[in-house]
Scaffold this active site. Structure first.
Site, PDB file in Angstrom:
ATOM      1  CG  ASN A   1      73.744  -1.255  42.687  1.00 50.37           C
ATOM      2  OD1 ASN A   1      73.021  -0.333  43.046  1.00 50.37           O
ATOM      3  ND2 ASN A   1      74.686  -1.094  41.778  1.00 50.37           N
ATOM      4  CB  CYS A   2      69.861  -5.795  44.844  1.00 51.36           C
ATOM      5  SG  CYS A   2      69.015  -7.280  45.351  1.00 51.36           S
ATOM      6  N   PRO A   3      72.449  -7.642  45.962  1.00 48.75           N
ATOM      7  CG  PRO A   3      73.102  -9.821  46.649  1.00 48.75           C
ATOM      8  CD  PRO A   3      73.268  -8.799  45.533  1.00 48.75           C
ATOM      9  CG  LEU A   4      76.773  -6.281  47.919  1.00 52.02           C
ATOM     10  CD1 LEU A   4      77.885  -5.432  47.319  1.00 52.02           C
ATOM     11  CD2 LEU A   4      77.356  -7.371  48.779  1.00 52.02           C
TER      12      LEU A   4
ATOM     13  CG  ASP B   1      69.475  -1.024  44.928  1.00 50.16           C
ATOM     14  OD1 ASP B   1      68.885  -0.646  43.889  1.00 50.16           O
ATOM     15  OD2 ASP B   1      69.646  -2.216  45.210  1.00 50.16           O
TER      16      ASP B   1
END
Length: 80
Positions: free
Chosen positions: A13-16, A40
């Site tokens: 999920n954000c920001p990965l 995501d």
């Protein structure tokens, strides 16, 4: 579409997804294309904004599996 490298960030999920994409692009040569697979839902807007802010070109973005419970989003980015 032809690509030079593939990055699988499904399940992250954000920001990965963006952070891993940024790292992968930094290891590539100008003009090379990165193929990214993500799950995501926010990645669609994230990749559009990322391309605008960094100058890397978002060649394509699509939802590959609209009928499945978990969508898989596919992006092609060209390194500036």
């Amino acid at each position: 579409m032809h690509f030079d490298r593939e990055l699988d960030v499904k399940g992250l999920n954000c920001p990965l997804p963006i952070l891993r994409t940024k790292k992968a692009l930094s290891e590539m040569s100008p003009g090379e294309v990165l193929h990214v697979l993500a799950t995501d839902p926010g990645s669609v807007k994230d990749f559009q904004a990322f391309a605008r802010q960094t100058g890397n070109e978002l060649l394509s973005g699509a939802d590959l599996n609209q009928a499945l419970p978990t969508a898989i989003f596919e992006f092609y980015l060209k390194r500036k």
